[in-house]
Design an enzyme around this catalytic site. Sequence first.
Site, PDB file in Angstrom:
ATOM      1  N   ASP A  74       0.837  -1.208   0.000  1.00 20.40           N
ATOM      2  CA  ASP A  74       0.000   0.000   0.000  1.00 20.40           C
ATOM      3  C   ASP A  74       0.873   1.259   0.000  1.00 20.40           C
ATOM      4  OD1 ASP A  74      -2.359   1.474   0.099  1.00 20.40           O
ATOM      5  OD2 ASP A  74      -2.587   1.315   2.260  1.00 20.40           O
ATOM      6  N   ARG A  80      -9.981  11.226 -11.675  1.00 16.63           N
ATOM      7  CA  ARG A  80      -9.374  11.206 -10.338  1.00 16.63           C
ATOM      8  C   ARG A  80      -8.862   9.824  -9.947  1.00 16.63           C
ATOM      9  NH1 ARG A  80     -13.904  12.182  -6.775  1.00 16.63           N
ATOM     10  NH2 ARG A  80     -12.366  12.191  -5.107  1.00 16.63           N
ATOM     11  N   LYS A  81      -9.090   8.833 -10.821  1.00 13.43           N
ATOM     12  CA  LYS A  81      -8.731   7.456 -10.470  1.00 13.43           C
ATOM     13  C   LYS A  81      -7.347   7.086 -10.987  1.00 13.43           C
ATOM     14  CE  LYS A  81     -12.879   6.015 -12.021  1.00 13.43           C
ATOM     15  NZ  LYS A  81     -14.053   5.165 -12.308  1.00 13.43           N
TER      16      LYS A  81
HETATM   17  C1  LIG Z   1       7.696  14.555  -5.130  1.00 14.28           C
HETATM   18  C2  LIG Z   1       6.911  13.256  -5.285  1.00 14.28           C
HETATM   19  C3  LIG Z   1       7.390  12.066  -4.653  1.00 14.28           C
HETATM   20  C4  LIG Z   1       6.325  11.213  -4.202  1.00 14.28           C
HETATM   21  C5  LIG Z   1       6.780  10.179  -3.341  1.00 14.28           C
HETATM   22  C6  LIG Z   1       6.133  10.183  -2.015  1.00 14.28           C
HETATM   23  C7  LIG Z   1       6.712   9.078  -1.242  1.00 14.28           C
HETATM   24  C8  LIG Z   1       5.923   8.732  -0.047  1.00 14.28           C
HETATM   25  C9  LIG Z   1       6.134   7.322   0.320  1.00 14.28           C
HETATM   26  C10 LIG Z   1       5.174   6.660   0.839  1.00 14.28           C
HETATM   27  C11 LIG Z   1       3.801   7.276   0.856  1.00 14.28           C
HETATM   28  C12 LIG Z   1       2.904   6.618   1.752  1.00 14.28           C
HETATM   29  C13 LIG Z   1       1.617   6.370   1.131  1.00 14.28           C
HETATM   30  C14 LIG Z   1       0.641   5.967   2.161  1.00 14.28           C
HETATM   31  C15 LIG Z   1      -0.418   5.153   1.576  1.00 14.28           C
HETATM   32  C16 LIG Z   1      -1.425   4.778   2.587  1.00 14.28           C
HETATM   33  C17 LIG Z   1      -2.746   5.012   2.026  1.00 14.28           C
HETATM   34  C18 LIG Z   1      -3.842   4.606   2.954  1.00 14.28           C
HETATM   35  O1  LIG Z   1      -3.671   3.783   3.791  1.00 14.28           O
HETATM   36  S1  LIG Z   1      -5.331   5.387   2.767  1.00 14.28           S
HETATM   37  C19 LIG Z   1      -6.350   4.666   4.034  1.00 14.28           C
HETATM   38  C20 LIG Z   1      -7.310   3.653   3.502  1.00 14.28           C
HETATM   39  N1  LIG Z   1      -8.273   4.260   2.613  1.00 14.28           N
HETATM   40  C21 LIG Z   1      -9.364   4.880   3.089  1.00 14.28           C
HETATM   41  O2  LIG Z   1      -9.635   4.965   4.270  1.00 14.28           O
HETATM   42  C22 LIG Z   1     -10.264   5.479   2.039  1.00 14.28           C
HETATM   43  C23 LIG Z   1     -11.723   5.454   2.463  1.00 14.28           C
HETATM   44  N2  LIG Z   1     -12.520   5.879   1.317  1.00 14.28           N
HETATM   45  C24 LIG Z   1     -12.755   7.184   1.066  1.00 14.28           C
HETATM   46  O3  LIG Z   1     -12.373   8.067   1.831  1.00 14.28           O
HETATM   47  C25 LIG Z   1     -13.493   7.495  -0.197  1.00 14.28           C
HETATM   48  O4  LIG Z   1     -14.227   6.376  -0.614  1.00 14.28           O
HETATM   49  C26 LIG Z   1     -12.509   7.930  -1.345  1.00 14.28           C
HETATM   50  C27 LIG Z   1     -11.761   9.200  -0.943  1.00 14.28           C
HETATM   51  C28 LIG Z   1     -11.516   6.804  -1.684  1.00 14.28           C
HETATM   52  C29 LIG Z   1     -13.334   8.218  -2.608  1.00 14.28           C
HETATM   53  O5  LIG Z   1     -14.411   9.031  -2.230  1.00 14.28           O
HETATM   54  P1  LIG Z   1     -14.812  10.320  -3.107  1.00 14.28           P
HETATM   55  O6  LIG Z   1     -16.106  10.810  -2.548  1.00 14.28           O
HETATM   56  O7  LIG Z   1     -13.661  11.292  -3.160  1.00 14.28           O
HETATM   57  O8  LIG Z   1     -14.978   9.770  -4.569  1.00 14.28           O
HETATM   58  P2  LIG Z   1     -16.116   8.814  -5.197  1.00 14.28           P
HETATM   59  O9  LIG Z   1     -17.033   9.652  -5.988  1.00 14.28           O
HETATM   60  O10 LIG Z   1     -16.678   7.897  -4.185  1.00 14.28           O
HETATM   61  O11 LIG Z   1     -15.206   7.921  -6.175  1.00 14.28           O
HETATM   62  C30 LIG Z   1     -14.534   8.529  -7.267  1.00 14.28           C
HETATM   63  C31 LIG Z   1     -14.522   7.519  -8.373  1.00 14.28           C
HETATM   64  O12 LIG Z   1     -13.787   6.356  -7.930  1.00 14.28           O
HETATM   65  C32 LIG Z   1     -14.651   5.203  -7.949  1.00 14.28           C
HETATM   66  N3  LIG Z   1     -14.367   4.406  -6.772  1.00 14.28           N
HETATM   67  C33 LIG Z   1     -14.286   4.818  -5.492  1.00 14.28           C
HETATM   68  N4  LIG Z   1     -13.992   3.806  -4.687  1.00 14.28           N
HETATM   69  C34 LIG Z   1     -13.888   2.719  -5.466  1.00 14.28           C
HETATM   70  C35 LIG Z   1     -13.586   1.364  -5.204  1.00 14.28           C
HETATM   71  N5  LIG Z   1     -13.327   0.921  -3.981  1.00 14.28           N
HETATM   72  N6  LIG Z   1     -13.545   0.516  -6.253  1.00 14.28           N
HETATM   73  C36 LIG Z   1     -13.779   0.938  -7.522  1.00 14.28           C
HETATM   74  N7  LIG Z   1     -14.075   2.229  -7.829  1.00 14.28           N
HETATM   75  C37 LIG Z   1     -14.134   3.085  -6.812  1.00 14.28           C
HETATM   76  C38 LIG Z   1     -16.073   5.761  -7.926  1.00 14.28           C
HETATM   77  O13 LIG Z   1     -17.009   4.868  -8.481  1.00 14.28           O
HETATM   78  C39 LIG Z   1     -15.911   7.012  -8.738  1.00 14.28           C
HETATM   79  O14 LIG Z   1     -15.878   6.626 -10.088  1.00 14.28           O
HETATM   80  P3  LIG Z   1     -16.599   7.515 -11.259  1.00 14.28           P
HETATM   81  O15 LIG Z   1     -15.968   8.913 -11.174  1.00 14.28           O
HETATM   82  O16 LIG Z   1     -18.064   7.533 -10.899  1.00 14.28           O
HETATM   83  O17 LIG Z   1     -16.266   6.786 -12.541  1.00 14.28           O
END
Ligand SMILES: CCCCCCCC/C=C\CCCCCCCC(=O)SCCNC(=O)CCNC(=O)[C@H](O)C(C)(C)COP(=O)(O)OP(=O)(O)OC[C@H]1O[C@@H](n2cnc3c(N)ncnc32)[C@H](O)[C@@H]1OP(=O)(O)O
Length: 238
Positions: free
Chosen positions: A153, A198-199
Site C-alpha cells: 500500500d 481522479r482514479k
Molecule cells: C515529489 C513526489 C514524490 C512522491 C513520493 C512520495 C513518497 C511517499 C512514500 C510513501 C507514501 C505513503 C503512502 C501511504 C499510503 C497509505 C494510504 C492509505 O492507507 S489510505 C487509508 C485507507 N483508505 C481509506 O480509508 C479510504 C476510504 N474511502 C474514502 O475516503 C473514499 O471512498 C474515497 C476518498 C476513496 C473516494 O471518495 P470520493 O467521494 O472522493 O470519490 P467517489 O465519488 O466515491 O469515487 C470517485 C470515483 O472512484 C470510484 N471508486 C471509489 N472507490 C472505489 C472502489 N473501492 N472501487 C472501484 N471504484 C471506486 C467511484 O465509483 C468514482 O468513479 P466515477 O468517477 O463515478 O467513474
Amino acid sequence: MLYECSSGLLGNGHHLHGISTISFQAWLSQSKRSKDYALPNSSWSQDMMDLYSRFLEMCKDGTWKRIPSYSDTADHVPGKACVHLESLKLANEKERKGTRFFPRNLDTEGVGFEYAMFLNPSEKRMVCLFQPGPYLEGHRGFAHGGSTATIIDSTVGGCAIFVAGRVMTANLSINYRNPIPLGSVVLVDSKVDQIEGRKVFLSCHVRSIDGQTLHAEATALFIQLNSTKSLQQQVSSQ
Ligand SMILES: CCCCCCCC/C=C\CCCCCCCC(=O)SCCNC(=O)CCNC(=O)[C@H](O)C(C)(C)COP(=O)(O)OP(=O)(O)OC[C@H]1O[C@@H](n2cnc3c(N)ncnc32)[C@H](O)[C@@H]1OP(=O)(O)O
C-alpha cells in the site's frame, strides 16, 4: 517552511485535474529537516545494503530518485497537500503529538519495517527494498500478510502520490503467492497502469531479490482528493 507548487513532476507544468504537482527538489528540501529513516542502519543485511547500493548507482544519471522517509505522516505528501497538512499540523500540534506514520512506528532499528524506496519518474514506477523484521511475524518465521499489505500500500501509494498528489487507497487487491521469510529482502515493484480522471490504477509485484520467487502480486486503485479542501475539511464534511 511552507511552499507553493511550481513545476510538474511529469514534465513542465503538469496538471492533473487542475492540481499542479511540485518539483521533486522542492519536496525534498521541504522535508529535509526531519530524520530520514530510509538510510542504511546496522540492522540492514548484506543483501539489503547491496541492493541499496545498486539503486543508488542508478540514481547517478537521474533515472531513479531515492525517496526519503519520515515518521511524520505530513512529510510524506508533497505539493499543496503539504501546505494544508502543515497548517493542520501546526494548528493541531497538541492532538497530533504522538502520531506516527504506521510503517515507521517503532524506535528500534531492524525489528519492524526496514525499507527504502526509489522512484523512476519516466516509468511512473516505485520500487521498495523491504526487509521485514521479527516484530512483523505472522506464521512462524514469516512476515504477517498485513505487513506485506502495508508495504505494498505504501509503495503503490508513493507512486500514486507522485502522479496525483493527495490520494487515498480505494481498493487494494493482493494475491499472496509465497511466504516472505523474516529477515529476507524482497523487491516491491509498482507502477501506474492508467489514470482516469481522479482514479489512479496501479499494479505491484513482490519478488525475491534473485527474481526467482514471486511472493505477492497486487492491483490498487487510488482516488485523488479534492485539492481545494484540506484533509481536515474533507474528514469533517463526511
Ligand atoms: C515529489 C513526489 C514524490 C512522491 C513520493 C512520495 C513518497 C511517499 C512514500 C510513501 C507514501 C505513503 C503512502 C501511504 C499510503 C497509505 C494510504 C492509505 O492507507 S489510505 C487509508 C485507507 N483508505 C481509506 O480509508 C479510504 C476510504 N474511502 C474514502 O475516503 C473514499 O471512498 C474515497 C476518498 C476513496 C473516494 O471518495 P470520493 O467521494 O472522493 O470519490 P467517489 O465519488 O466515491 O469515487 C470517485 C470515483 O472512484 C470510484 N471508486 C471509489 N472507490 C472505489 C472502489 N473501492 N472501487 C472501484 N471504484 C471506486 C467511484 O465509483 C468514482 O468513479 P466515477 O468517477 O463515478 O467513474
